[in-house]
Write a protein that holds these residues in place. Structure first.
Motif, PDB file in Angstrom:
ATOM      1  N   GLY A 143       0.729  -1.098   0.013  1.00  0.00           N
ATOM      2  CA  GLY A 143      -0.273  -0.607   0.173  1.00  0.00           C
ATOM      3  C   GLY A 143       1.209   0.974  -0.268  1.00  0.00           C
ATOM      4  O   GLY A 143       2.398   1.359   0.665  1.00  0.00           O
ATOM      5  N   LEU A 144       0.269   2.403  -0.137  1.00  0.00           N
ATOM      6  CA  LEU A 144       0.868   3.573  -0.521  1.00  0.00           C
ATOM      7  C   LEU A 144       0.552   4.708   0.959  1.00  0.00           C
ATOM      8  O   LEU A 144      -0.839   5.114  -0.346  1.00  0.00           O
ATOM      9  CB  LEU A 144       1.796   3.832  -1.664  1.00  0.00           C
ATOM     10  CG  LEU A 144       1.985   5.859  -1.885  1.00  0.00           C
ATOM     11  CD1 LEU A 144       3.141   5.319  -1.186  1.00  0.00           C
ATOM     12  CD2 LEU A 144       1.718   5.466  -3.330  1.00  0.00           C
ATOM     13  N   ASP A 145       0.750   5.386   1.342  1.00  0.00           N
ATOM     14  CA  ASP A 145       0.441   6.751   2.399  1.00  0.00           C
ATOM     15  C   ASP A 145       1.411   7.884   1.842  1.00  0.00           C
ATOM     16  O   ASP A 145       2.623   7.424   2.472  1.00  0.00           O
ATOM     17  CB  ASP A 145       0.564   6.934   3.992  1.00  0.00           C
ATOM     18  CG  ASP A 145       0.069   7.913   4.395  1.00  0.00           C
ATOM     19  OD1 ASP A 145      -0.008   8.610   3.809  1.00  0.00           O
ATOM     20  OD2 ASP A 145       0.003   8.083   5.528  1.00  0.00           O
ATOM     21  N   ARG A 146       0.423   8.332   1.314  1.00  0.00           N
ATOM     22  CA  ARG A 146       1.386   9.417   0.063  1.00  0.00           C
ATOM     23  C   ARG A 146       1.808  10.748   1.028  1.00  0.00           C
ATOM     24  O   ARG A 146       2.966  11.651   0.928  1.00  0.00           O
ATOM     25  CB  ARG A 146       0.729  10.440  -0.859  1.00  0.00           C
ATOM     26  CG  ARG A 146      -0.490  11.420  -0.353  1.00  0.00           C
ATOM     27  CD  ARG A 146      -1.405  12.087  -1.795  1.00  0.00           C
ATOM     28  NE  ARG A 146      -0.080  12.804  -2.622  1.00  0.00           N
ATOM     29  CZ  ARG A 146      -0.438  13.070  -4.148  1.00  0.00           C
ATOM     30  NH1 ARG A 146      -1.632  12.587  -4.389  1.00  0.00           N
ATOM     31  NH2 ARG A 146       0.178  13.613  -4.718  1.00  0.00           N
ATOM     32  N   ARG A 147       1.811  10.796   2.352  1.00  0.00           N
ATOM     33  CA  ARG A 147       2.117  11.160   3.500  1.00  0.00           C
ATOM     34  C   ARG A 147       3.680  11.131   3.748  1.00  0.00           C
ATOM     35  O   ARG A 147       4.113  11.381   5.467  1.00  0.00           O
ATOM     36  CB  ARG A 147       1.160  11.732   4.772  1.00  0.00           C
ATOM     37  CG  ARG A 147      -0.022  12.510   3.917  1.00  0.00           C
ATOM     38  CD  ARG A 147      -0.864  12.013   5.375  1.00  0.00           C
ATOM     39  NE  ARG A 147      -1.451  10.500   6.480  1.00  0.00           N
ATOM     40  CZ  ARG A 147      -2.018  10.275   7.496  1.00  0.00           C
ATOM     41  NH1 ARG A 147      -1.850  10.893   8.382  1.00  0.00           N
ATOM     42  NH2 ARG A 147      -1.465   9.206   7.674  1.00  0.00           N
ATOM     43  N   ASN A 148       3.587   9.949   3.707  1.00  0.00           N
ATOM     44  CA  ASN A 148       5.093   8.638   4.603  1.00  0.00           C
ATOM     45  C   ASN A 148       5.885   8.362   3.213  1.00  0.00           C
ATOM     46  O   ASN A 148       5.368   6.859   3.631  1.00  0.00           O
ATOM     47  CB  ASN A 148       4.592   8.162   5.542  1.00  0.00           C
ATOM     48  CG  ASN A 148       5.123   8.024   6.715  1.00  0.00           C
ATOM     49  OD1 ASN A 148       6.901   7.859   5.397  1.00  0.00           O
ATOM     50  ND2 ASN A 148       5.472   7.078   7.263  1.00  0.00           N
ATOM     51  N   ARG A 179      12.803   7.206  -8.246  1.00  0.00           N
ATOM     52  CA  ARG A 179      13.651   8.532  -7.813  1.00  0.00           C
ATOM     53  C   ARG A 179      12.801   9.413  -9.089  1.00  0.00           C
ATOM     54  O   ARG A 179      12.407   8.872 -10.404  1.00  0.00           O
ATOM     55  CB  ARG A 179      15.439   8.288  -8.555  1.00  0.00           C
ATOM     56  CG  ARG A 179      15.427   8.235 -10.101  1.00  0.00           C
ATOM     57  CD  ARG A 179      17.023   7.582 -10.057  1.00  0.00           C
ATOM     58  NE  ARG A 179      16.684   6.146  -9.701  1.00  0.00           N
ATOM     59  CZ  ARG A 179      17.981   5.784  -9.772  1.00  0.00           C
ATOM     60  NH1 ARG A 179      19.329   6.363 -10.027  1.00  0.00           N
ATOM     61  NH2 ARG A 179      17.835   4.463  -9.795  1.00  0.00           N
ATOM     62  N   LEU A 180      12.665  10.685  -9.135  1.00  0.00           N
ATOM     63  CA  LEU A 180      12.440  11.850  -9.622  1.00  0.00           C
ATOM     64  C   LEU A 180      12.733  11.723 -11.469  1.00  0.00           C
ATOM     65  O   LEU A 180      11.383  11.939 -12.075  1.00  0.00           O
ATOM     66  CB  LEU A 180      12.152  12.887  -9.092  1.00  0.00           C
ATOM     67  CG  LEU A 180      11.805  13.520  -7.608  1.00  0.00           C
ATOM     68  CD1 LEU A 180      11.854  14.716  -7.163  1.00  0.00           C
ATOM     69  CD2 LEU A 180       9.975  12.954  -7.536  1.00  0.00           C
ATOM     70  N   ASP A 194      10.739  14.249   0.551  1.00  0.00           N
ATOM     71  CA  ASP A 194      10.363  12.578   1.696  1.00  0.00           C
ATOM     72  C   ASP A 194      10.400  11.930   0.210  1.00  0.00           C
ATOM     73  O   ASP A 194      11.159  10.508   0.941  1.00  0.00           O
ATOM     74  CB  ASP A 194       8.974  12.326   1.731  1.00  0.00           C
ATOM     75  CG  ASP A 194       8.508  11.419   2.453  1.00  0.00           C
ATOM     76  OD1 ASP A 194       9.694  10.459   3.282  1.00  0.00           O
ATOM     77  OD2 ASP A 194       7.640  11.107   3.153  1.00  0.00           O
ATOM     78  N   LEU A 195       9.872  11.361  -1.054  1.00  0.00           N
ATOM     79  CA  LEU A 195      10.189  10.604  -2.269  1.00  0.00           C
ATOM     80  C   LEU A 195      11.481  10.454  -2.476  1.00  0.00           C
ATOM     81  O   LEU A 195      11.990  10.117  -2.390  1.00  0.00           O
ATOM     82  CB  LEU A 195       9.722  11.082  -3.183  1.00  0.00           C
ATOM     83  CG  LEU A 195       9.191  10.109  -4.498  1.00  0.00           C
ATOM     84  CD1 LEU A 195       8.065  10.408  -5.335  1.00  0.00           C
ATOM     85  CD2 LEU A 195      10.206  10.448  -5.343  1.00  0.00           C
TER      86      LEU A 195
END
Length: 228
Positions: free
Chosen positions: A84-89, A102-103, A148-149
């Motif tokens: 799962g993915l929580d975009r806050r973390n 990576r970006l 964060d990312l």
């Protein structure tokens, strides 16, 4: 979560959607990885074109689009692996999965070290005006998500720290700091950023040839900036 109150502009907004569309097309044509000039030089040149209201609106759009497309891409990759993915973390996902995302992998047509770096520089220079032109809460949240990312990839995905990535990270912190200082009561920092601020790890920064040319401690930078 607290939300920013949208402030009135100090002067009337001067925006032209047609000019913004033309500016986006122009910046993708004249700037990017296909151009031989150094990323840093391109970002500096482009940032000077984003200082008026239309430019700041485009800068906001760049931050939003890179953050949203990175989220969508990572969510698909995480789901394919059963995470799962929580975009806050993003740190939680990277820690579990070991993703090396990576970006520069974001399929947006916007180069993180050129277009995004220039957008952040323009926003930092005129944060109050930029925040009037968009939802200010999401502009800050997306900036922190990208921080964060990026750093999570270094810590858990074994992504090497390039000079361009280190420079972008410092730019993300600087822009987010300016946004937070613009508001009297900014929203709480997301969990991933709070965890980052508790770290104190120094990482080597590498040039394009792989040689170590410096060090960076993002946890220390974030603490110094966000605990003002």
């Amino acid at each position: 979560m607290r939300w920013f109150r949208r402030k009135a502009a100090d002067r009337p907004l001067m925006v032209d959607p047609a000019r913004q569309a033309a500016l986006i097309a122009d910046l993708q044509r004249r700037y990017g990885g296909h151009v031989p000039d150094r990323f840093q030089d391109q970002a500096g040149s482009l940032a000077r074109l984003l200082g008026d209201d239309d430019g700041l609106a485009v800068a906001n759009r760049i931050v939003h689009e890179v953050a949203e497309q990175a989220h969508d891409d990572l969510q698909a990759q995480a789901g394919a692996r059963g995470y799962g993915l929580d975009r806050r973390n993003y740190r939680a996902l990277y820690r579990q999965s070991g993703l090396q995302y990576r970006l520069t992998d974001v399929p947006s047509g916007l180069h993180p070290y050129i277009h995004l770096a220039a957008a952040l520089a323009a926003i930092e220079a005129n944060a109050k005006r930029a925040m009037v032109l968009t939802d200010p809460n999401w502009l800050l949240i997306h900036t922190l998500e990208l921080l964060d990312l990026t750093v999570s990839g270094w810590e858990f995905g074994r992504v090497p720290v390039s000079t361009d990535a280190a420079r972008l990270t410092s730019r993300l912190i600087a822009a987010a700091t300016r946004m937070r200082l613009t508001e009297n009561d900014p929203p709480a920092l997301p969990p991933g950023i709070r965890e980052l601020m508790r770290t104190n790890r120094t990482r080597n920064v590498h040039d394009r040839a792989g040689a170590v040319v410096g060090v960076i401690n993002v946890g220390e930078q974030a603490r110094t900036s966000f605990l003002i």
